[in-house]
Design an enzyme around this catalytic site. Structure first.
Site, PDB file in Angstrom:
ATOM      1  N   GLY A 127      -0.327   7.343   1.756  1.00  0.00           N
ATOM      2  CA  GLY A 127      -0.658   7.314   0.339  1.00  0.00           C
ATOM      3  C   GLY A 127      -1.285   5.976  -0.026  1.00  0.00           C
TER       4      GLY A 127
ATOM      5  N   GLN B  16      -3.816  -0.879  -5.323  1.00  0.00           N
ATOM      6  CA  GLN B  16      -3.687  -1.594  -4.053  1.00  0.00           C
ATOM      7  C   GLN B  16      -5.024  -2.091  -3.509  1.00  0.00           C
ATOM      8  OE1 GLN B  16      -1.148   1.787  -2.415  1.00  0.00           O
ATOM      9  NE2 GLN B  16      -0.462   0.056  -1.198  1.00  0.00           N
TER      10      GLN B  16
ATOM     11  N   CYS C 237       5.014   0.499   2.785  1.00  0.00           N
ATOM     12  CA  CYS C 237       3.866   0.405   1.882  1.00  0.00           C
ATOM     13  C   CYS C 237       2.785  -0.421   2.568  1.00  0.00           C
ATOM     14  CB  CYS C 237       4.310  -0.276   0.581  1.00  0.00           C
ATOM     15  SG  CYS C 237       2.978  -0.500  -0.608  1.00  0.00           S
ATOM     16  N   LEU C 238       1.543   0.024   2.440  1.00  0.00           N
ATOM     17  CA  LEU C 238       0.445  -0.712   3.070  1.00  0.00           C
ATOM     18  C   LEU C 238       0.293  -2.112   2.471  1.00  0.00           C
ATOM     19  CD1 LEU C 238      -2.202   2.149   3.366  1.00  0.00           C
ATOM     20  CD2 LEU C 238      -0.725   1.214   5.169  1.00  0.00           C
TER      21      LEU C 238
ATOM     22  N   HIS D 119       6.105   6.966  -5.509  1.00  0.00           N
ATOM     23  CA  HIS D 119       5.762   5.632  -4.996  1.00  0.00           C
ATOM     24  C   HIS D 119       4.365   5.215  -5.481  1.00  0.00           C
ATOM     25  CE1 HIS D 119       5.651   2.686  -1.414  1.00  0.00           C
ATOM     26  NE2 HIS D 119       4.433   2.660  -1.896  1.00  0.00           N
ATOM     27  N   GLU D 120       3.407   6.142  -5.377  1.00  0.00           N
ATOM     28  CA  GLU D 120       2.019   5.800  -5.742  1.00  0.00           C
ATOM     29  C   GLU D 120       1.861   5.655  -7.261  1.00  0.00           C
ATOM     30  OE1 GLU D 120       0.414   4.752  -3.354  1.00  0.00           O
ATOM     31  OE2 GLU D 120       1.538   5.731  -1.759  1.00  0.00           O
TER      32      GLU D 120
ATOM     33  N   HIS E 189       2.849   2.301  -8.325  1.00  0.00           N
ATOM     34  CA  HIS E 189       1.786   1.294  -8.141  1.00  0.00           C
ATOM     35  C   HIS E 189       0.897   1.216  -9.377  1.00  0.00           C
ATOM     36  CE1 HIS E 189       2.131  -0.246  -4.072  1.00  0.00           C
ATOM     37  NE2 HIS E 189       2.144   0.952  -3.528  1.00  0.00           N
TER      38      HIS E 189
HETATM   39 NI    NI Z   1       2.725   1.497  -1.602  1.00  0.00          NI
END
Ligand code: NI
Length: 167
Positions: free
Chosen positions: A46, A51, A91-92, A133-134, A137
């Site tokens: 995701g 991000q 998470c990236l 989660h997204e 963000h």
């Molecule tokens: Ni993330």
């Protein structure tokens, strides 16, 4: 398509609140294509526009095993939620850190598709975790902010150390 640089926690830009997309046009579709390429390349399941330092309400997700099911959500919002689950998340933007977070087991989400048409999706399990989660963000919230202050402090210290080693 292009790979986009991913912001790393605790970059303050990860805490900006995204604004709604007013018109789903080619620039939004290009952003989604670039975000998808960036997510697959990372690899991740995701990615939120926040991000990649674009503060628009856009997320991409693919939780399929063979990376064949890209989901794109424009202006996503959670309409209903139920149940509870604890899932280990990564998470990236927070590389190498995996922690359990408690979230809703099921969510109903409404968003616009690539043509600007509204749709709703009932998600559960991993997909529900990913959606939550997204969307976090987009609100400027990184998953580690669901953890205790103590844990957040340790994670910041660990990432600062990694940054020094790789710099
Ligand atoms: Ni993330």
């Amino acid at each position: 398509m292009a790979l986009l640089p991913i912001l790393r926690y605790p970059d303050p830009r990860l805490h900006k609140k995204a604004t709604s997309v007013s018109q789903v046009d080619d620039s939004v579709r290009k952003l989604i294509a670039d975000m998808a390429e960036t997510m697959y390349e990372a690899p991740g399941i995701g990615l939120a526009a926040t991000q990649v330092d674009v503060h628009k309400r856009v997320i991409v997700i693919d939780v399929s095993e063979d990376k064949s099911t890209l989901l794109a959500f424009i202006n996503p919002e959670i309409l209903e939620r139920s149940g509870e689950q604890a899932c280990e998340e990564g998470c990236l933007s927070v590389p190498g850190i995996y922690e359990k977070v408690i979230r809703s087991e099921r969510v109903k989400v409404r968003a616009l598709d690539l043509q600007g048409k509204p749709f709703t999706l009932q998600a559960e399990g991993l997909l529900a975790v990913c959606v939550q989660h997204e969307i976090d963000h987009l609100e400027g919230k990184v998953f580690v902010e669901h953890l205790s202050q103590l844990k957040q402090g340790r994670i910041k210290a660990k990432l600062a150390k990694q940054a020094r080693i790789t710099a």
